[in-house]
Design a protein around this motif. Structure first.
Motif, mmCIF file in Angstrom:
data_model
loop_
_atom_site.group_PDB
_atom_site.id
_atom_site.type_symbol
_atom_site.label_atom_id
_atom_site.label_comp_id
_atom_site.label_asym_id
_atom_site.label_seq_id
_atom_site.Cartn_x
_atom_site.Cartn_y
_atom_site.Cartn_z
ATOM 1 N N VAL A 191 -10.473 2.774 -7.821
ATOM 2 C CA VAL A 191 -9.972 2.006 -6.677
ATOM 3 C C VAL A 191 -9.022 0.949 -7.216
ATOM 4 N N LEU A 192 -7.796 0.949 -6.637
ATOM 5 C CA LEU A 192 -6.876 -0.133 -6.964
ATOM 6 C C LEU A 192 -7.122 -1.201 -5.926
ATOM 7 N N MET A 193 -7.570 -2.351 -6.369
ATOM 8 C CA MET A 193 -8.071 -3.359 -5.435
ATOM 9 C C MET A 193 -7.281 -4.648 -5.563
ATOM 10 N N ASP A 194 -6.771 -5.067 -4.415
ATOM 11 C CA ASP A 194 -6.105 -6.369 -4.353
ATOM 12 C C ASP A 194 -7.180 -7.430 -4.471
ATOM 13 N N ILE A 195 -6.904 -8.426 -5.291
ATOM 14 C CA ILE A 195 -7.933 -9.440 -5.460
ATOM 15 C C ILE A 195 -8.063 -10.291 -4.201
ATOM 16 N N VAL A 196 -6.940 -10.707 -3.682
ATOM 17 C CA VAL A 196 -6.988 -11.561 -2.494
ATOM 18 C C VAL A 196 -6.745 -10.695 -1.248
ATOM 19 N N LEU A 197 -7.761 -10.580 -0.425
ATOM 20 C CA LEU A 197 -7.578 -9.797 0.797
ATOM 21 C C LEU A 197 -7.507 -10.776 1.965
ATOM 22 N N ILE A 198 -6.257 -11.151 2.320
ATOM 23 C CA ILE A 198 -6.111 -12.138 3.369
ATOM 24 C C ILE A 198 -6.556 -11.538 4.697
ATOM 25 N N GLY A 199 -7.336 -12.315 5.449
ATOM 26 C CA GLY A 199 -7.798 -11.866 6.767
ATOM 27 C C GLY A 199 -9.045 -11.032 6.720
ATOM 28 N N SER A 200 -9.557 -10.805 5.550
ATOM 29 C CA SER A 200 -10.802 -10.015 5.462
ATOM 30 C C SER A 200 -12.022 -10.933 5.280
ATOM 31 N N GLU A 201 -13.177 -10.390 5.545
ATOM 32 C CA GLU A 201 -14.392 -11.182 5.348
ATOM 33 C C GLU A 201 -14.665 -11.415 3.874
ATOM 34 N N MET A 202 -14.423 -10.393 3.073
ATOM 35 C CA MET A 202 -14.672 -10.509 1.639
ATOM 36 C C MET A 202 -13.360 -10.418 0.894
ATOM 37 N N ASP A 203 -13.293 -10.997 -0.236
ATOM 38 C CA ASP A 203 -12.103 -10.770 -1.042
ATOM 39 C C ASP A 203 -12.314 -9.529 -1.907
ATOM 40 N N VAL A 251 0.829 -1.197 0.000
ATOM 41 C CA VAL A 251 0.000 0.000 0.000
ATOM 42 C C VAL A 251 0.867 1.252 0.000
ATOM 43 N N SER A 252 1.850 1.290 0.892
ATOM 44 C CA SER A 252 2.663 2.509 0.973
ATOM 45 C C SER A 252 3.554 2.680 -0.255
ATOM 46 N N ASP A 253 4.073 1.561 -0.762
ATOM 47 C CA ASP A 253 4.868 1.604 -2.000
ATOM 48 C C ASP A 253 4.075 2.249 -3.135
ATOM 49 N N LEU A 254 2.891 1.679 -3.263
ATOM 50 C CA LEU A 254 2.027 2.106 -4.363
ATOM 51 C C LEU A 254 1.654 3.581 -4.209
ATOM 52 N N LYS A 255 1.386 3.931 -2.948
ATOM 53 C CA LYS A 255 1.012 5.314 -2.669
ATOM 54 C C LYS A 255 2.119 6.278 -3.102
ATOM 55 N N CYS A 256 3.369 5.902 -2.736
ATOM 56 C CA CYS A 256 4.511 6.725 -3.103
ATOM 57 C C CYS A 256 4.639 6.865 -4.612
ATOM 58 N N LEU A 257 4.507 5.727 -5.216
ATOM 59 C CA LEU A 257 4.657 5.698 -6.679
ATOM 60 C C LEU A 257 3.631 6.607 -7.340
ATOM 61 N N LEU A 258 2.368 6.471 -6.871
ATOM 62 C CA LEU A 258 1.288 7.237 -7.500
ATOM 63 C C LEU A 258 1.470 8.731 -7.263
ATOM 64 N N GLU A 259 1.885 9.030 -6.014
ATOM 65 C CA GLU A 259 2.051 10.451 -5.723
ATOM 66 C C GLU A 259 3.194 11.058 -6.533
ATOM 67 N N SER A 260 4.192 10.208 -6.772
ATOM 68 C CA SER A 260 5.287 10.710 -7.596
ATOM 69 C C SER A 260 4.824 10.939 -9.026
ATOM 70 N N LEU A 261 3.791 10.199 -9.369
ATOM 71 C CA LEU A 261 3.234 10.382 -10.723
ATOM 72 C C LEU A 261 2.156 11.475 -10.719
ATOM 73 N N LYS A 262 2.049 12.172 -9.613
ATOM 74 C CA LYS A 262 1.134 13.317 -9.453
ATOM 75 C C LYS A 262 -0.351 12.897 -9.359
ATOM 76 N N TYR A 263 -0.578 11.672 -8.942
ATOM 77 C CA TYR A 263 -1.971 11.273 -8.722
ATOM 78 C C TYR A 263 -2.368 11.636 -7.317
#
Ligand SMILES: Nc1ncnc2c1ncn2[C@@H]1O[C@H](COP(=O)(O)OP(=O)(O)OP(=O)(O)O)[C@@H](O)[C@H]1O
Ligand SMILES: [Mg+2]
Lengths: 96, 626
Positions: B54-66, B18-30
């Protein structure tokens, strides 16, 4: 003086026919402006004439001359209507 | 498109990603508007942040829904684009992910360029879709609120959507309608027509407007003028639909129909009217004829229209005319005339009623009345006669004794005179004859007025006639009269008083002979009246005796007088006029009938009808002398 030729079609020498003839005579007699030449045809005796002239019912009164041809159906007790139907004004001469 | 950077939300179960992606996106001015590590958090936060993507992980481990499940919810609720993040391309996952119709996939580990491309494409797509939705919304509004009846039908001619006008018009709710075949709501006879039209429309071809009768929920039929619009291409892969636009013409059509109906009804009334109806113009020319009038004139409408009937110079509104169809057929017609308008001009409406039958009935009534009066007079007459008869019988009785005394006196004188007194003897003889005549008259009067008691016996009619003829034998041959007899086989008898019956026959034969001074013929017939009607009404059978002569006959005006007493045309002294009166009385006393018919110069026939008493074949006696 205008002279009119009228033909009265009756069916049978009945009291009713006689009455119609009387009515016609009366109308003619009371008219001092015109003279009338009246012919009476019994369609029972002369069916071929009735057919030729297309007499649909009796009594029928036809003004033969002068033209125009006019026809009246039914009884002749109402003088005004008879004259109107013959295209004649009650006073004076022809309309038209 | 470049003006606003898309707002992005990141969901992944691994905080590092999540944080990686966030950094990347912000660097791309999103603009990253939020992140979540679980399905719950994601649903909760996404609602708040309202991202574009929404960038959505398909497998959400530990969550009720995927991720896919979460995406479904998000898409449904918020209309947000989804890009799936996935570490591997699991076929099953991918198939499921496809259902959400995602804008793209980003494969882990992320490459900067890949991420950027995926987001940009998603964003552009989103915008385009937004636009589409926007125009769709506008379209929807139009569809929904238009005053027309709007329907979208699917491939199987089922309702997909209907607008509020439709619902108001027909009274169904959407759930009652949507998914059901449109044909279920159309009157049977129009199903095929509508199907054909819709099939053509579905092929994208033009179809004309048609009137279709729809059945409303309350059962009422609504006539809808229906136009099939162009086919709609729905969201790419969906089946082709057709929009139908309709107008409810029920009211218009109904009043039009009502008008036509009432016109047709009036026309029908005129056509079926028993009275003849003519429309004639001012000059007396026929413009319209109904069938009853055709029948009266014996001509069809085409012959009559254009003929001159005549100006109705009717005084008042009614007169009587006659229609002569041929020499023997004259119809009396009551003509009634009223003014009317026809084609915008003054005309006459003449109604003709056949009064022939009525007239005939009136005439019959008058005749019947006259006849009644006559019979009444006859009754009175016969009553008078009866009274006269009673009086006469009294007088006759009184006369009988003096006549007897005079006769006795005359016979005494006859015995007293000498044969020389020729004169006296002749006078006495004359006096005696006169007394016999007077006696006969008295007897006749008595018979006529007071019928002697009947001593009835069963007799064969032939028998009694032969007996009478036997006594007339001489008279008949003396007068050069030929006798013709025709007796039908007799298996019956009549019950009569022999003497009275002989009286009857004598009188009739007497008259016949007197009517033929130069000779002639007398015919006698006996027959059995085989009248079915008289038998049916229980009257039994009758014996008919006819006696006709070839004499001088009776003038018709005298014919109904011959049975009257004292009617005679014979020389004074020759006839009393009582003969036939007595005959009639006797026959009537036997419950029989008598009638006379005659032709002057030709002859006369008397017909006697007597009731047959009973079958009496066994009683028949042989009377050889025919
Ligand atoms: N067969 C007949 N032919 C012609 N006329 C007849 C015949 N029978 C009766 N009549 C006419 O009818 C009249 C009445 O007849 P009816 O027998 O009652 O009386 P009559 O013969 O005149 O007299 P009577 O019979 O009393 O001697 C006759 O006078 C005669 O004019
Ligand atoms: Mg007699």
């Amino acid at each position: 003086m205008i002279k009119l030729k009228l033909t009265l079609y009756i069916s049978g020498q009945t009291q009713k026919s006689a009455h119609t003839v009387k009515q016609l005579k009366k109308i003619c007699d009371e008219d001092s402006q015109r003279t009338y030449d009246i012919e009476i045809i019994d369609v029972l005796k002369n069916p071929q004439i009735a057919e030729e002239k297309k007499i649909l019912a009796t009594p029928t009164l036809v003004r033969e001359l002068p033209l125009p041809l006019c026809r009246i159906i039914g009884d002749l007790s109402n003088k005004e209507k008879v004259l109107w139907g013959l295209n004649l004004t009650p006073i004076e001469t022809e309309r038209e | 498109m470049k003006k606003s950077k898309p707002k992005i939300f990141i969901v992944d179960d691994e905080a590092i990603i999540v944080s990686d992606l966030k950094c990347l996106l912000e660097s791309l001015k999103y603009n990253v508007v939020g992140t979540a590590l679980s399905s719950d958090e994601a649903l909760y936060k996404v609602r708040e942040a309202a991202p574009d993507v929404v960038l959505m992980d398909i497998v959400l481990i530990g969550s009720e829904m995927d991720g896919i499940e979460v995406s479904e919810v998000i898409k449904k609720e918020l209309d947000i684009s989804i890009i799936f993040l996935t570490g591997y391309a699991d076929d099953e996952f991918l198939n499921r992910a496809q259902e959400v119709n995602p804008f793209g996939y980003i494969l882990k580990p992320f490459q900067e360029l890949e991420v950027k491309a995926a987001i940009e494409i998603a964003f552009t797509k989103k915008k385009a879709e937004r636009k589409l939705v926007e125009s769709g919304r506008r379209y929807r509004l139009l569809f929904e609120n238009a005053p027309t009846i709007n329907i979208i039908i699917g491939n199987n001619l089922e309702f997909q959507e209907v607008n509020s006008t439709f619902i108001e018009t027909f009274g169904y709710s959407r759930t009652e309608i949507v998914g059901k075949p449109i044909l279920d709501f159309v009157v049977a006879k129009q199903k095929q027509l509508l199907t054909d039209q819709l099939n053509i429309a579905q092929m994208g071809q033009f179809t004309p407007e048609i009137d279709i009768d729809f059945i409303a929920k309350n059962g009422m039929i609504h006539t809808v003028l229906l136009a099939a619009g162009e086919k709609l291409l729905y969201k790419g892969g969906e089946p082709e639909s057709v929009i139908l636009i309709g107008m409810d013409f029920t009211e218009r059509k109904k009043s039009e129909e009502d008008l036509q109906h009432s016109e047709a009804r009036l026309y029908n009334i005129i056509q079926k009217n028993a009275d003849g109806i003519l429309i004639i113009d001012k000059k007396g020319e026929i413009c319209f004829v109904n069938p009853a009038a055709e029948r009266l004139f014996g001509l069809c409408a085409t012959d009559l229209i254009g003929d001159v009937f005549g100006y109705p110079a009717v005084n008042g509104d009614q007169t009587e005319i006659e229609i002569v169809r041929n020499e023997n057929e004259k119809i009396f017609v009551e003509l009634q005339v009223v003014e009317t308008e026809w084609d915008g001009e003054k005309h006459f409406l003449a109604s003709l009623r056949d009064t022939t039958a009525r007239k005939a009935a009136e005439k019959k009534l008058i005749t019947a009345y006259r006849e009644l009066k006559i019979t009444q007079e006859q009754l009175i007459q016969s009553e008078k006669l009866a009274a006269l008869g009673r009086f006469a019988s009294g007088v006759s009785h009184e006369l009988k004794n003096p006549l007897g005394i005079i006769l006795g006196g005359l016979e005494y004188l006859e015995r007293k005179i000498t044969p020389d007194d020729n004169d006296i003897s002749i006078t006495l003889e004359k006096m005696k004859k006169t007394i016999f005549r007077a006696d006969k008259i008295i007897k006749d009067i008595l018979k006529y007025s007071k019928p002697a008691e009947l001593r009835k016996k069963k007799i064969n009619p032939e028998e009694i006639i032969e007996e009478a003829l036997e006594l007339f034998k001489q008279k008949i041959s003396l007068n050069n009269i030929v006798l013709e007899k025709k007796y039908d086989e007799q298996d019956f008898t009549i019950e009569v008083d022999r003497n009275q019956m002989l009286q009857v026959l004598f009188n009739i034969l007497d008259n016949a002979i007197q009517a033929m001074p130069e000779g002639g013929s007398i015919k006698i017939n006996i027959s059995k009246e085989n009248d079915m009607i008289s038998r049916l009404i229980g009257g039994g059978e009758n014996c008919v005796i006819e006696i006709s002569d070839s004499g001088k006959g009776i003038p018709s005006k005298q014919l109904d007088q011959v049975f009257e007493p004292f009617f005679s045309t014979k020389k004074k002294g020759a006839g009393t006029g009582l003969g036939l009166a007595v005959v009639k009385t006797i026959i009537n006393n036997h419950k029989g009938e008598i009638s006379i018919s005659s032709k002057k110069g030709k002859g006369t026939k008397i017909t006697i009808t007597l009731p047959i008493n009973q079958r009496g074949k066994n009683e028949k006696k042989d009377f050889g002398n025919r």
